[in-house]
Design a protein around this motif. Structure first.
Motif, PDB file in Angstrom:
ATOM      1  N   ARG A  53      33.632  25.750 196.818  1.00 52.21           N
ATOM      2  CA  ARG A  53      33.827  24.710 197.144  1.00 52.21           C
ATOM      3  C   ARG A  53      33.239  23.230 196.054  1.00 52.21           C
ATOM      4  O   ARG A  53      33.871  22.366 196.156  1.00 52.21           O
ATOM      5  N   ASP A  54      32.108  23.451 195.363  1.00 52.39           N
ATOM      6  CA  ASP A  54      31.953  22.948 194.673  1.00 52.39           C
ATOM      7  C   ASP A  54      32.859  23.061 193.474  1.00 52.39           C
ATOM      8  O   ASP A  54      32.308  22.125 192.093  1.00 52.39           O
ATOM      9  N   ALA A 109      42.627  20.554 197.409  1.00 49.65           N
ATOM     10  CA  ALA A 109      41.753  20.847 198.268  1.00 49.65           C
ATOM     11  C   ALA A 109      40.068  20.669 197.211  1.00 49.65           C
ATOM     12  O   ALA A 109      38.990  19.904 198.357  1.00 49.65           O
ATOM     13  N   ASP A 110      40.130  19.644 196.651  1.00 53.94           N
ATOM     14  CA  ASP A 110      39.524  18.524 195.830  1.00 53.94           C
ATOM     15  C   ASP A 110      38.972  17.633 196.790  1.00 53.94           C
ATOM     16  O   ASP A 110      38.220  17.631 197.234  1.00 53.94           O
ATOM     17  N   ASP A 112      39.297  17.208 200.008  1.00 51.11           N
ATOM     18  CA  ASP A 112      38.998  17.832 201.301  1.00 51.11           C
ATOM     19  C   ASP A 112      37.423  17.843 200.431  1.00 51.11           C
ATOM     20  O   ASP A 112      36.596  17.933 201.837  1.00 51.11           O
ATOM     21  N   ARG A 113      36.842  18.816 199.711  1.00 43.70           N
ATOM     22  CA  ARG A 113      35.500  18.545 199.509  1.00 43.70           C
ATOM     23  C   ARG A 113      35.161  16.948 199.250  1.00 43.70           C
ATOM     24  O   ARG A 113      33.733  17.111 199.921  1.00 43.70           O
ATOM     25  N   GLU A 116      34.001  15.999 203.090  1.00 46.33           N
ATOM     26  CA  GLU A 116      33.581  16.984 203.539  1.00 46.33           C
ATOM     27  C   GLU A 116      32.400  16.145 203.052  1.00 46.33           C
ATOM     28  O   GLU A 116      31.045  15.991 203.869  1.00 46.33           O
ATOM     29  N   CYS A 117      31.904  16.111 201.658  1.00 44.53           N
ATOM     30  CA  CYS A 117      29.903  14.933 200.878  1.00 44.53           C
ATOM     31  C   CYS A 117      30.423  13.675 201.356  1.00 44.53           C
ATOM     32  O   CYS A 117      29.032  13.730 202.118  1.00 44.53           O
ATOM     33  N   ARG A 136      25.974  14.818 195.433  1.00 44.00           N
ATOM     34  CA  ARG A 136      27.101  15.577 195.074  1.00 44.00           C
ATOM     35  C   ARG A 136      28.922  15.342 195.153  1.00 44.00           C
ATOM     36  O   ARG A 136      29.712  15.741 195.323  1.00 44.00           O
ATOM     37  N   ALA A 140      31.458  15.264 193.473  1.00 39.92           N
ATOM     38  CA  ALA A 140      33.423  16.391 193.410  1.00 39.92           C
ATOM     39  C   ALA A 140      34.041  15.068 192.993  1.00 39.92           C
ATOM     40  O   ALA A 140      35.064  16.095 192.189  1.00 39.92           O
TER      41      ALA A 140
END
Length: 220
Positions: A53-54, A109-110, A112-113, A116-117, A136, A140
């Motif tokens: 995720r990171d 995926a980027d 989505d991350r 999420e942040c 974060r 991200a």
């Protein structure tokens, strides 16, 4: 941070620093990590999920888990006498064009991350929680540009945010209303990224950082 994840991050950091691990290196198998970390397989998988995720690792089905460019160690920390004005000058030079590039090349995926942040920052009710997710989120976005050298530069800049002078100034100028404003600005940036709008992402990032600069320094 769970103990297994912290131990795994430390193991990868040591490998990156001593040269035994580099961007593109294949990590040991889950079975090997279970033995090396003396941890349950489920805990190792959760730790690897967090690293993915990171943006520090990428997993390919049937091939294994590999370090990304973002796992390369930073070139060094910011000087101890770096001022908040200097930090904001560098952020304004670096982050808006990074956001524009991320809008072009970010994977789902980027995004989505990043989302999420954003959500976690919006739920944060205190200064420390919001600041953690704020950092974060910006990192991200930089990760979504997929450029290892740029991430080294970003991480060097970001070490300045750990300096006492920056933290005390941010705390002194923070308020619930101001955090809500920053969250709205973050939302505009993320929407532009998801719309694949480089110009919009750059403009929203610049407007956000100029507002932060005004609030911290009383001027631009």
């Amino acid at each position: 941070m769970p103990a297994v994840e912290e131990t795994l991050r430390a193991l990868l950091a040591r490998g990156a620093e001593d040269g035994t691990l580099a961007p593109g290196s294949k990590l040991p198998t889950e079975r090997d990590l279970v033995e090396r970390l003396a941890a349950p397989r489920s805990a190792v998988r959760r730790a690897l999920d967090a690293l993915e995720r990171d943006g520090l690792v990428i997993r390919h089905v049937g091939r294994g888990t590999f370090l990304t460019d973002a796992a390369a160690p930073p070139l060094g920390g910011a000087p101890a006498d770096t001022s908040p004005a200097e930090i904001m000058q560098v952020r304004l030079l670096l982050e808006p064009p990074v956001a524009a590039h991320a809008a072009r090349v970010a994977t789902q995926a980027d995004l989505d991350r990043i989302a999420e942040c954003l959500r976690a920052g919006g739920r944060a009710e205190d200064f420390e929680g919001f600041e953690s997710w704020d950092a974060r989120l910006h990192r991200a976005i930089a990760l979504a540009a997929h450029n290892g050298l740029l991430m080294n530069m970003f991480d060097v800049m970001n070490t300045a945010r750990a300096l006492p002078v920056w933290g005390s100034l941010k705390r002194r100028t923070s308020s619930p209303e101001r955090r809500r404003c920053y969250h709205e600005e973050h939302t505009s940036i993320v929407e532009a990224l998801c719309d694949r709008d480089p110009e919009g992402a750059q403009q929203c990032m610049r407007a956000h950082l100029e507002n932060v600069s005004d609030n911290l320094l009383g001027r631009r």
